[in-house]
Design a protein around this motif. Structure first.
Motif, PDB file in Angstrom:
ATOM      1  N   VAL A 135      42.886  49.060  50.741  1.00  0.00           N
ATOM      2  CA  VAL A 135      43.160  50.491  50.256  1.00  0.00           C
ATOM      3  C   VAL A 135      42.231  51.336  50.993  1.00  0.00           C
ATOM      4  N   CYS A 136      40.913  51.168  51.122  1.00  0.00           N
ATOM      5  CA  CYS A 136      40.127  52.149  51.774  1.00  0.00           C
ATOM      6  C   CYS A 136      40.197  51.877  53.310  1.00  0.00           C
ATOM      7  N   THR A 137      40.264  50.667  53.702  1.00  0.00           N
ATOM      8  CA  THR A 137      40.301  50.703  55.178  1.00  0.00           C
ATOM      9  C   THR A 137      41.642  51.151  55.595  1.00  0.00           C
ATOM     10  N   LEU A 138      42.601  50.990  54.989  1.00  0.00           N
ATOM     11  CA  LEU A 138      43.834  51.434  55.584  1.00  0.00           C
ATOM     12  C   LEU A 138      44.165  52.983  55.324  1.00  0.00           C
ATOM     13  N   ALA A 139      43.409  53.359  54.197  1.00  0.00           N
ATOM     14  CA  ALA A 139      43.362  54.894  54.137  1.00  0.00           C
ATOM     15  C   ALA A 139      42.707  55.654  55.101  1.00  0.00           C
TER      16      ALA A 139
ATOM     17  N   ASN B 111      51.429  58.259  52.526  1.00  0.00           N
ATOM     18  CA  ASN B 111      52.007  56.939  51.698  1.00  0.00           C
ATOM     19  C   ASN B 111      52.138  55.799  52.501  1.00  0.00           C
ATOM     20  N   VAL B 112      50.963  55.093  52.350  1.00  0.00           N
ATOM     21  CA  VAL B 112      50.863  53.976  53.129  1.00  0.00           C
ATOM     22  C   VAL B 112      51.422  52.729  52.176  1.00  0.00           C
ATOM     23  N   THR B 113      52.174  51.856  52.944  1.00  0.00           N
ATOM     24  CA  THR B 113      52.613  50.645  52.194  1.00  0.00           C
ATOM     25  C   THR B 113      52.073  49.265  52.868  1.00  0.00           C
ATOM     26  N   ILE B 114      51.419  48.584  52.162  1.00  0.00           N
ATOM     27  CA  ILE B 114      50.720  47.194  52.679  1.00  0.00           C
ATOM     28  C   ILE B 114      51.836  45.938  52.503  1.00  0.00           C
ATOM     29  N   HIS B 115      52.389  45.496  53.277  1.00  0.00           N
ATOM     30  CA  HIS B 115      53.397  44.261  53.013  1.00  0.00           C
ATOM     31  C   HIS B 115      52.585  43.117  53.061  1.00  0.00           C
ATOM     32  N   THR B 116      52.596  42.202  52.251  1.00  0.00           N
ATOM     33  CA  THR B 116      52.024  40.958  52.109  1.00  0.00           C
ATOM     34  C   THR B 116      53.126  39.982  52.046  1.00  0.00           C
ATOM     35  N   THR B 117      52.751  38.835  52.832  1.00  0.00           N
ATOM     36  CA  THR B 117      53.720  37.794  52.742  1.00  0.00           C
ATOM     37  C   THR B 117      52.917  36.395  52.452  1.00  0.00           C
ATOM     38  N   GLY B 118      52.082  36.503  51.934  1.00  0.00           N
ATOM     39  CA  GLY B 118      51.285  35.114  51.424  1.00  0.00           C
ATOM     40  C   GLY B 118      50.938  35.553  50.074  1.00  0.00           C
ATOM     41  N   SER B 119      49.825  34.830  49.504  1.00  0.00           N
ATOM     42  CA  SER B 119      49.526  34.670  47.924  1.00  0.00           C
ATOM     43  C   SER B 119      48.777  35.781  47.435  1.00  0.00           C
ATOM     44  N   PHE B 120      48.656  36.957  48.377  1.00  0.00           N
ATOM     45  CA  PHE B 120      47.708  37.943  47.905  1.00  0.00           C
ATOM     46  C   PHE B 120      48.421  39.022  46.775  1.00  0.00           C
ATOM     47  N   ALA B 121      47.722  39.153  45.842  1.00  0.00           N
ATOM     48  CA  ALA B 121      48.298  40.024  44.699  1.00  0.00           C
ATOM     49  C   ALA B 121      47.057  41.043  44.263  1.00  0.00           C
ATOM     50  N   GLY B 122      47.402  42.150  44.638  1.00  0.00           N
ATOM     51  CA  GLY B 122      46.106  43.155  44.461  1.00  0.00           C
ATOM     52  C   GLY B 122      46.248  43.818  42.769  1.00  0.00           C
ATOM     53  N   SER B 123      44.875  44.126  42.600  1.00  0.00           N
ATOM     54  CA  SER B 123      44.752  44.776  41.208  1.00  0.00           C
ATOM     55  C   SER B 123      43.841  45.643  41.432  1.00  0.00           C
TER      56      SER B 123
ATOM     57  N   LYS C 254      44.719  62.847  50.030  1.00  0.00           N
ATOM     58  CA  LYS C 254      46.168  62.907  49.797  1.00  0.00           C
ATOM     59  C   LYS C 254      46.795  61.274  50.370  1.00  0.00           C
ATOM     60  N   VAL C 255      45.782  60.452  50.766  1.00  0.00           N
ATOM     61  CA  VAL C 255      46.514  59.089  50.950  1.00  0.00           C
ATOM     62  C   VAL C 255      46.638  58.302  49.742  1.00  0.00           C
ATOM     63  N   GLN C 256      47.666  57.561  49.617  1.00  0.00           N
ATOM     64  CA  GLN C 256      48.025  56.516  48.608  1.00  0.00           C
ATOM     65  C   GLN C 256      48.452  55.561  49.314  1.00  0.00           C
ATOM     66  N   VAL C 257      48.166  54.354  48.775  1.00  0.00           N
ATOM     67  CA  VAL C 257      48.341  52.944  49.370  1.00  0.00           C
ATOM     68  C   VAL C 257      48.763  52.268  48.275  1.00  0.00           C
TER      69      VAL C 257
ATOM     70  N   THR D 121      38.805  52.330  68.121  1.00  0.00           N
ATOM     71  CA  THR D 121      39.866  53.155  68.009  1.00  0.00           C
ATOM     72  C   THR D 121      40.963  52.426  67.124  1.00  0.00           C
ATOM     73  N   VAL D 122      41.498  53.113  66.468  1.00  0.00           N
ATOM     74  CA  VAL D 122      43.096  52.439  65.822  1.00  0.00           C
ATOM     75  C   VAL D 122      44.193  53.057  66.242  1.00  0.00           C
ATOM     76  N   ASP D 123      45.077  52.486  66.992  1.00  0.00           N
ATOM     77  CA  ASP D 123      46.390  53.456  67.212  1.00  0.00           C
ATOM     78  C   ASP D 123      47.432  53.087  66.002  1.00  0.00           C
ATOM     79  N   GLN D 124      47.356  52.013  65.433  1.00  0.00           N
ATOM     80  CA  GLN D 124      48.444  51.735  64.444  1.00  0.00           C
ATOM     81  C   GLN D 124      47.820  51.172  63.244  1.00  0.00           C
ATOM     82  N   LEU D 125      48.279  51.269  62.271  1.00  0.00           N
ATOM     83  CA  LEU D 125      47.674  50.809  61.119  1.00  0.00           C
ATOM     84  C   LEU D 125      47.341  49.315  60.968  1.00  0.00           C
ATOM     85  N   ASP D 126      48.128  48.434  61.549  1.00  0.00           N
ATOM     86  CA  ASP D 126      47.879  47.107  61.703  1.00  0.00           C
ATOM     87  C   ASP D 126      46.558  46.751  62.432  1.00  0.00           C
TER      88      ASP D 126
END
Length: 164
Positions: free
Chosen positions: A124-128, A102-114, A141-144, A60-65
């Protein structure tokens, strides 16, 4: 045609019409037809053909993180044997927020998505999927969006990363 040939042909047709001997039954109720999306959490990992979801029915997931923890755990040994891998960098420093699908994923490392990157597809798919389960948002309707040190990318929808 001779009389014996005609009789043989009629007997053969009668035998064929009799079928296999199983008598027909009335309509049986098999229950309701499946509808909507599968139940439970799905985690997406990279494969030769693009991101592929695997079920985590007891999770089960209770929060997005919580979804990031599932990704970090990686595929099981059986899933790895079937060619699945986790391409999301461990140092990506991820956390997520959502507002009405509308999901926003915040990254603090070197990750750059494309859009062509399987690690982006995994996120995107896991968080959606987590957004659908936690907040009841319709999957279509989910956008990440990913926001990090290198800028903002998206919004994306999971279907953009999945092979037809």
């Amino acid at each position: 045609m001779t009389r014996s040939r005609t009789a043989f042909l009629c007997a053969l047709l009668a035998l064929a019409a009799a079928g296999c001997g199983i008598r027909p039954t009335g309509v049986t109720n098999g229950g309701p037809a499946p509808s909507g999306i599968s139940q439970g959490m799905r985690v997406y990992f990279a494969s030769d053909s693009g991101p592929r979801g695997v079920s985590r029915p007891a999770t089960t997931v209770d929060q997005l993180d919580d979804a990031f923890k599932l990704l970090a755990a990686g595929p099981t040994s059986g899933e790895r044997a079937n060619g699945l891998a986790n391409l999301v960098p461990e140092d990506a420093g991820l956390n997520a927020t959502a507002d009405r699908g509308n999901v926003t994923i915040h990254t603090t490392g070197s990750f750059a998505g494309s859009p062509g990157d399987q690690s982006t597809g995994q996120l995107v798919c896991t968080l959606a999927r987590a957004e659908v389960l936690i907040h009841g948002t319709r999957p279509d309707k989910v956008q990440v969006t990913l926001v990090g040190d290198e800028g903002r990318v998206g919004p994306y929808q999971c279907q953009q990363f999945l092979q037809g």
